[in-house]
Design an enzyme around this catalytic site. Structure first.
Site, short mmCIF file in Angstrom:
data_model
loop_
_atom_site.label_atom_id
_atom_site.label_comp_id
_atom_site.label_asym_id
_atom_site.label_seq_id
_atom_site.Cartn_x
_atom_site.Cartn_y
_atom_site.Cartn_z
N CYS A 1 -20.22 -13.58 -7.35
CA CYS A 1 -21.66 -13.75 -7.15
C CYS A 1 -22.11 -15.18 -7.45
O CYS A 1 -22.82 -15.80 -6.64
CB CYS A 1 -22.43 -12.76 -8.03
SG CYS A 1 -21.90 -12.71 -9.75
N HIS B 1 -28.20 -13.41 -12.97
CA HIS B 1 -27.82 -14.72 -13.47
C HIS B 1 -28.93 -15.72 -13.14
O HIS B 1 -29.70 -15.53 -12.20
CB HIS B 1 -26.54 -15.22 -12.81
CG HIS B 1 -25.38 -14.28 -12.92
ND1 HIS B 1 -24.86 -13.85 -14.11
CD2 HIS B 1 -24.61 -13.71 -11.95
CE1 HIS B 1 -23.83 -13.04 -13.88
NE2 HIS B 1 -23.67 -12.94 -12.58
#
Length: 349
Positions: A143, A223
Site C-alpha cells: 500500500c 497511513h
C-alpha cells in the site's frame, strides 16, 4: 474477443475479499472462486454472496467439512479452471504456493509482502502496466509503495521530479485485527533508514531517486505520508497540482471540503457508498501543499486495506494480455469501481 478472464483468489483476508468483490465488478472478468483455510465468519459469509469456496490445503478441507462449511473442492481444483490466480495469503506463504502455480502453468499475482524476486516484476499500473502485459507473474507492491510510486510518477511524467524524501506514519495493524495486537501509547520507528518502501518503489521504477523513513503509530485507520521533493526546476504550486490532477487515482482535497483528518476521509468514502468505506485513491491535501523554488512539500493519506485493489485488477488484465494499454485498463477498472479524480465533483458518477 475471447470470453471473460477467469480469476481465482487464494486467501480471503483483508485484501483477498476486496479483490474478489472487485473482480466481480469487472465486466471482462469472472470470479471462479476463492480458497482459504479458515472456518470462521469470513468463509461462513461466502455462501450469502454466492462465491464458491475451495479448501487451500487437505487439512483445511477436513476442517471446513467438520465445521459444516460447504466447499467446492481443493485449491488444485480451483487452479485447473483459471486464467489468473491472485494470491492474497499472508506474508511468505505465497512464495510457497508459487511452484504449484508454475507447475500448472497458471499466471499469478502476489502481494507486496513477498519479495520482488518471487516474480521478478513489481507492478503499479500508472508506472509500468505495459511491461507486465503477457507476463506469467507479477507482484502488486504494498500500500505505501503503491502510493509512493503513484505520486512520484505523476511528478515524473510532468517533467518535475528530481529526488524525493518521505516520512511515513504507518498504522499499527489492520482494523479487524486490532484486538489481537498493535501498539498503545508509544511510537515505534522502523529500525533502518531507508525504510523498505523506498527501495521497493525502485523495483517498479529503478530511475526513482527516493528515500523513506517510517514510524508505527497507535491507530488503525490508514497511513499518513509527508514528502519533501526536489523538483527538476522551479515551479508554481498550480503546476505541481496539475501534475497530480493528471493522475486518475489521486484525490486532491481542498480545505473547503472539511476533510481535516484521515477519519473524516474514511467517513466520506462510506457516505459515498464505497464498499467497506474503502479509499482506492491517494487522498492528498491540496491547500496544504507548498512550493519553495524547486522544492515541494505535501502530505497524503493511504488506505492500507484498499489502495492496492484497483492495481490488482489492472495486473490481472495485463497478465491475461487482453488489454495492451495501461490507461485503457485503468479507465475500465475505475469505471467499474466508481473511482473518480474528484468524487465530490458534480460530474462524478
Amino acid at each position: 474477443m475471447a470470453g471473460k478472464i477467469r480469476v481465482g483468489v487464494n486467501g480471503y483476508g483483508v485484501i483477498g475479499k476486496r479483490v474478489a468483490d472487485a473482480v466481480r465488478a469487472q465486466p471482462d472478468m469472472r470470479l471462479v472462486g476463492v480458497s482459504d483455510v479458515a472456518a470462521d465468519w469470513r468463509t461462513r459469509a461466502l455462501h450469502r454472496k454466492g462465491i464458491p469456496l475451495f479448501a487451500a490445503t487437505n487439512e483445511a478441507h477436513e476442517h471446513l467439512a467438520t465445521s459444516q462449511i460447504p466447499v467446492e473442492g481443493r485449491l488444485q481444483d480451483l487452479l485447473e479452471s483459471l486464467d489468473v490466480v491472485v494470491d492474497c495469503t499472508p506474508k511468505r506463504i505465497a512464495a510457497v504456493n508459487v511452484p504449484v502455480y508454475r507447475q500448472l502453468g497458471r499466471k499469478f499475482i502476489v502481494q507486496g509482502g513477498e519479495k520482488h524476486g518471487v516474480t521478478g516484476h513489481s507492478f503499479v499500473a500508472e508506472s509500468n502496466y505495459e511491461s507486465a502485459v503477457g507476463l506469467d507473474a507479477t507482484r502488486v507492491v504494498s500500500c505505501n509503495t503503491t502510493a509512493t510510486v503513484r505520486t512520484l510518477t505523476a511528478l515524473k511524467r510532468a517533467g518535475l521530479l528530481r529526488r524525493a524524501r518521505g516520512t511515513l506514519m504507518r498504522r499499527a495493524t489492520d482494523p479487524w485485527e486490532s484486538h489481537l495486537g498493535g501498539i498503545i501509547n508509544t511510537l515505534v520507528p522502523e529500525p533502518e533508514i531507508p525504510s523498505h518502501q523506498g527501495p521497493d518503489a525502485q523495483t517498479v521504477d529503478p530511475d526513482l531517486d527516493v528515500l523513506t523513513m517510517a514510524v508505527k503509530v497507535p491507530e488503525t485507520i490508514a497511513h499518513l505520508h509527508y514528502w519533501s521533493v526536489q523538483l527538476s526546476r522551479s515551479a508554481q504550486k498550480e503546476e505541481v497540482l496539475d501534475a497530480f490532477r493528471a493522475s486518475p487515482r489521486i484525490f486532491l482535497m481542498p480545505d473547503s471540503y472539511g476533510l481535516a483528518a484521515i477519519n473524516s476521509v474514511k467517513e466520506l468514502m462510506a457516505d459515498l457508498g464505497r464498499p467497506r468505506g474503502d479509499l482506492y485513491e491517494v487522498a492528498l491535501w491540496s491547500d496544504m501543499l507548498r512550493v519553495e523554488g524547486d522544492e515541494v512539500f505535501y502530505t497524503y493519506m493511504v488506505d492500507n486495506q484498499a489502495i492496492v485493489v484497483p492495481e490488482t485488477i489492472d495486473a490481472i488484465r495485463a497478465l491475461a494480455g487482453r488489454e495492451p494499454s495501461g490507461p485503457a485498463s485503468i479507465r475500465a477498472t475505475d469505471e467499474a469501481l466508481e473511482i473518480w479524480r474528484n468524487p465530490l465533483s458534480p460530474a462524478a458518477g
